[in-house]
Design an enzyme around this catalytic site. Sequence first.
Site, mmCIF file in Angstrom:
data_model
loop_
_atom_site.group_PDB
_atom_site.id
_atom_site.type_symbol
_atom_site.label_atom_id
_atom_site.label_comp_id
_atom_site.label_asym_id
_atom_site.label_seq_id
_atom_site.Cartn_x
_atom_site.Cartn_y
_atom_site.Cartn_z
ATOM 1 N N SER A 158 -0.049 43.152 56.368
ATOM 2 C CA SER A 158 0.720 42.230 57.207
ATOM 3 C C SER A 158 2.188 42.618 57.270
ATOM 4 O O SER A 158 2.715 43.322 56.406
ATOM 5 C CB SER A 158 0.604 40.805 56.666
ATOM 6 O OG SER A 158 -0.737 40.461 56.450
HETATM 7 N N1 SAH Z 1 -3.409 40.511 52.628
HETATM 8 C C1 SAH Z 1 -3.603 41.894 53.042
HETATM 9 C C2 SAH Z 1 -3.796 42.055 54.525
HETATM 10 C C3 SAH Z 1 -5.047 41.420 54.979
HETATM 11 S S1 SAH Z 1 -5.840 42.121 56.394
HETATM 12 C C4 SAH Z 1 -2.462 42.777 52.556
HETATM 13 O O1 SAH Z 1 -1.516 42.270 51.958
HETATM 14 O O2 SAH Z 1 -2.548 43.989 52.755
HETATM 15 C C5 SAH Z 1 -7.247 41.068 56.321
HETATM 16 C C6 SAH Z 1 -8.282 41.487 55.308
HETATM 17 O O3 SAH Z 1 -9.249 40.454 55.238
HETATM 18 C C7 SAH Z 1 -9.034 42.751 55.715
HETATM 19 O O4 SAH Z 1 -8.946 43.706 54.708
HETATM 20 C C8 SAH Z 1 -10.459 42.252 55.920
HETATM 21 O O5 SAH Z 1 -11.453 43.213 55.562
HETATM 22 C C9 SAH Z 1 -10.501 41.037 55.003
HETATM 23 N N2 SAH Z 1 -11.551 40.061 55.309
HETATM 24 C C10 SAH Z 1 -11.992 39.637 56.510
HETATM 25 N N3 SAH Z 1 -12.968 38.727 56.372
HETATM 26 C C11 SAH Z 1 -13.171 38.554 55.019
HETATM 27 C C12 SAH Z 1 -14.062 37.760 54.233
HETATM 28 N N4 SAH Z 1 -14.974 36.962 54.779
HETATM 29 N N5 SAH Z 1 -13.983 37.862 52.892
HETATM 30 C C13 SAH Z 1 -13.078 38.687 52.306
HETATM 31 N N6 SAH Z 1 -12.212 39.466 52.996
HETATM 32 C C14 SAH Z 1 -12.255 39.408 54.340
#
Ligand code: SAH
Length: 214
Positions: free
Chosen positions: A61
């Site tokens: 992000s």
């Molecule tokens: N917080 C992260 C950025 C998140 S991007 C950082 O600091 O880098 C969103 C992430 O959520 C992705 O890696 C995606 O694979 C994950 N995601 C999406 N759906 C999910 C679920 N149901 N359970 C766990 N992770 C999930």
Amino acid sequence: MSQEPPEKMMFQLTLRRRGISDQAVLRAMEEVPREVFVAAGDRGHAYRDSALGIACGQTISQPFVVAYMTEQLQLRKDHKVLEIGTGSGYQAAVLSRLCAHVLTIERYRTLADTARDRLEALGYFNIEVMYGDGFDIPPGAGDFDRIIVTAAMEQIPDTLQRRLEPGGILIAPVGPHHGTQTLVRVTRKDSGFERKELVDVRFVPALPGIAREL
Ligand code: SAH
């Protein structure tokens, strides 16, 4: 006194200018080396205020959004926090500087393993990285003082809200998977769940189940 590289000074300045005022949050943002969390080819852009691509087609992000969501959580040193969407592990690292324990869940095994190794190498020992589905948190994980969702949800599942301790706060981007979402803050009160809409954001979708790809 150590000399701060100019891009890190600009980074702090941008966060302040955009309205982040919580000193503890600003300190945590200063302390966590974002360049370690971005793709090797993006190190030179790590302190720009923008989201960047990481493995598995996901994103780390934008720093302002990380700081804003962290500030909105009103963390205390004794809090137990759940993050859904580990990605690079950057948001988890920032949270870990401000609370007692972070459990972070990621549906891609590759991302979970990479983040776990990275956080361990940095010595952030109060973070547990779990490979799994954020829509299906194991009951054994207990309840949480704070929950942060860093992937777009079409709606906040009631089962997730119910994992908040009394007085607990949940922050999540809510809206269509493709397009703009609204950051929503839910507070668990004695009388029920109080909901407040904050700002517009764009996140990659939260998808159910663990990823079939690695
Ligand atoms: N917080 C992260 C950025 C998140 S991007 C950082 O600091 O880098 C969103 C992430 O959520 C992705 O890696 C995606 O694979 C994950 N995601 C999406 N759906 C999910 C679920 N149901 N359970 C766990 N992770 C999930």
